[in-house]
Design a protein around this motif. Structure first.
Motif, short mmCIF file in Angstrom:
data_model
loop_
_atom_site.label_atom_id
_atom_site.label_comp_id
_atom_site.label_asym_id
_atom_site.label_seq_id
_atom_site.Cartn_x
_atom_site.Cartn_y
_atom_site.Cartn_z
N GLN A 77 0.83 -1.21 0.00
CA GLN A 77 0.00 0.00 0.00
C GLN A 77 0.86 1.26 0.00
N PHE A 78 1.95 1.25 0.77
CA PHE A 78 2.85 2.40 0.78
C PHE A 78 3.45 2.62 -0.61
N LYS A 79 3.90 1.56 -1.24
CA LYS A 79 4.49 1.69 -2.58
C LYS A 79 3.48 2.24 -3.58
N ALA A 97 7.27 2.24 16.12
CA ALA A 97 6.68 1.14 15.34
C ALA A 97 5.18 1.36 15.23
N PRO A 98 4.73 2.22 14.31
CA PRO A 98 3.32 2.61 14.26
C PRO A 98 2.37 1.57 13.69
N PHE A 99 2.90 0.45 13.18
CA PHE A 99 2.04 -0.57 12.61
C PHE A 99 2.27 -1.90 13.34
N PRO A 100 1.23 -2.73 13.47
CA PRO A 100 1.32 -3.95 14.29
C PRO A 100 1.94 -5.14 13.55
N PHE A 101 3.21 -4.99 13.18
CA PHE A 101 3.91 -6.11 12.56
C PHE A 101 5.40 -6.02 12.83
N GLN A 108 12.13 -0.64 6.50
CA GLN A 108 11.97 -0.47 5.06
C GLN A 108 11.06 0.71 4.73
N ILE A 109 9.93 0.81 5.45
CA ILE A 109 9.00 1.92 5.20
C ILE A 109 9.66 3.26 5.53
N PHE A 110 10.39 3.31 6.62
CA PHE A 110 11.10 4.53 7.00
C PHE A 110 12.10 4.91 5.89
N ASN A 111 12.84 3.95 5.40
CA ASN A 111 13.83 4.23 4.35
C ASN A 111 13.18 4.69 3.05
N ILE A 171 14.99 -3.24 19.42
CA ILE A 171 16.12 -2.39 19.85
C ILE A 171 16.96 -1.99 18.63
N LYS A 172 17.12 -2.90 17.68
CA LYS A 172 17.85 -2.59 16.46
C LYS A 172 17.13 -1.47 15.68
N LEU A 173 15.80 -1.57 15.57
CA LEU A 173 15.02 -0.52 14.91
C LEU A 173 15.15 0.80 15.66
N HIS A 174 15.02 0.75 16.98
CA HIS A 174 15.13 1.95 17.81
C HIS A 174 16.46 2.67 17.58
N LYS A 175 17.53 1.95 17.62
CA LYS A 175 18.85 2.55 17.43
C LYS A 175 19.00 3.14 16.03
N TYR A 176 18.47 2.44 15.05
CA TYR A 176 18.56 2.92 13.67
C TYR A 176 17.78 4.22 13.50
N LEU A 177 16.54 4.25 13.98
CA LEU A 177 15.72 5.45 13.86
C LEU A 177 16.36 6.64 14.57
N PHE A 178 16.88 6.40 15.77
CA PHE A 178 17.47 7.49 16.53
C PHE A 178 18.77 8.00 15.91
N SER A 179 19.38 7.19 15.06
CA SER A 179 20.58 7.65 14.34
C SER A 179 20.21 8.51 13.13
N LYS A 180 18.94 8.46 12.71
CA LYS A 180 18.51 9.15 11.50
C LYS A 180 17.67 10.40 11.77
#
Length: 383
Positions: A77-79, A97-101, A108-111, A171-180
């Motif tokens: 849907q995003f694409k 993580a705004p979506f339940p998955f 990927q959506i963030f990127n 935690i991996k997602l958290h660190k990645y987002l906070f770096s961006k």
């Protein structure tokens, strides 16, 4: 400016959008409709896996093959909406993580949004996220949403959404987002306190409430005191609904001739917001230090709300206890005592009703809150 607001809880982002539009900016909310609440969004991301059978198929495929059908559907849907989701000056996620998955798809959506928008990215700390859940898990609050988990209430499944924010994947997602991101903004003290002194923390902007949509009516008791208890079965223990129910049982037995109790469960937002109009008192939640969205909307309508109103909140806003909202502790006896006080002193209900509306007008007006977002974005976006 053009602002893209990603994800939704209640109407947190939609009210910010309305405030931004009042100030002459363009704002778009892309999100699902927050489950059964069916809130308004501009670009809907649909969950096609809500039926019992499809949920079972989704769980099976994920457990066996690590394929998440909902994640695949949402990414598709995003694409498909790439054109509508491009060309923004600001992009803000409602939380990590705004979506339940699963979290890899969030990355990927963030990127994709980074690629489609040459802009600044921000996070809200609204709903669950790593800092607030870790703070709670480490028992740095006096009590919190994980208190019933540590007290062995409910099942492991009841708390799996919260505990997933402590998983290695998250935690991996958290660190990645906070770096961006340029930074993170808190919505109330339950998120503000865990973020204090974090280098990416930009401060607290209270939940934005659209007062134009909420008619105030002073609560005046002429006959019975009407108490409303809205139950969300998905968050039953997290909200302290079991404590409220136990307290109401005592109140009903003791004051059967003086109170009327209304109970509603899992209502869509547009039905819920009108379901407590008759009530004088609304029972919201116990494991909180500040008011969430539902409490603030009820306060704006002139209800006396049992919710988070802890000493940190009193100090932050320089107010006296139980004059604007009733601090609901996770203790049945405490809830009973405060309900008895209000039932025996109906004039207090009227006083608090008026004070509550004034408070929301002063600190939560959606246009004033939108101005604060604009100020923070302007001060922190790269030159």
């Amino acid at each position: 400016m053009k602002i893209l607001l990603v994800g939704e809880y209640n109407k947190a982002h939609f009210n910010i959008k309305k405030g931004l539009e009042e100030l002459g900016h363009e704002a778009v909310v892309v999100a699902n409709r927050d489950g059964f609440k069916k809130v308004d969004v501009d670009i809907e991301i649909k969950d096609h896996y809500t039926s019992f059978l499809l949920k079972k198929i989704r769980v099976f495929l994920y457990l066996v093959f690590k394929i998440d059908l909902l994640a695949l559907s949402v990414k598709k849907q995003f694409k498909e909406k790439k054109k509508e989701l491009s060309g923004f000056d600001i992009v803000q996620f409602i939380n990590e993580a705004p979506f339940p998955f699963e979290r890899k798809s969030h990355t990927q959506i963030f990127n994709w949004l980074c690629d489609w928008n040459d802009c600044s990215f921000y996070l809200l700390s609204c709903g669950l996220d790593y800092p607030s859940v870790k703070y709670a898990y480490d028992k740095k609050f006096r009590y919190d949403i994980l208190t019933p988990y540590f007290e062995n209430k409910g099942s492991k499944k009841d708390f799996s959404p919260a505990l997933s924010y402590l998983s290695p994947e998250h935690i991996k997602l958290h660190k990645y987002l906070f770096s961006k991101i340029e930074g993170v903004i808190g919505n109330d003290l339950d998120y503000h306190l865990p973020l204090l002194n974090h280098p990416k923390y930009l401060g607290m902007i209270p939940h934005a409430i659209n007062l134009d949509e909420l008619k105030f009516e002073k609560s005046v008791v002429t006959d019975k005191v009407v108490i409303f208890h809205g139950i969300n079965r998905y968050n039953y223990y997290k909200k302290g609904n079991d404590i409220f129910e136990a307290a109401l049982k005592i109140i009903e037995e003791k004051f059967s001739d003086k109170v009327e109790i209304i109970v509603a469960e899992n209502l869509p937002y547009k039905q819920y917001i009108n379901s407590f109009d008759k009530a004088h008192i609304l029972l919201d939640q116990v494991y909180a230090y500040d008011q969430g969205f539902n409490a603030l909307e009820a306060m704006a309508k002139g209800k006396v709300v049992f919710t988070g109103a802890e000493k940190e909140w009193l100090e932050y806003y320089s107010i006296k206890e139980d004059t604007i909202a009733i601090n609901a502790l996770p203790e049945v006896e405490n809830i009973v005592t405060k309900l008895e006080w209000l039932i025996s002193n109906p004039d207090k209900i009227s006083d608090i009703s008026v004070n509550a509306r004034i408070f929301v007008e002063k600190y939560h007006n959606h246009i004033d809150c939108a101005k604060k977002y604009l100020e923070i974005w302007d001060q922190t976006k790269p030159s």
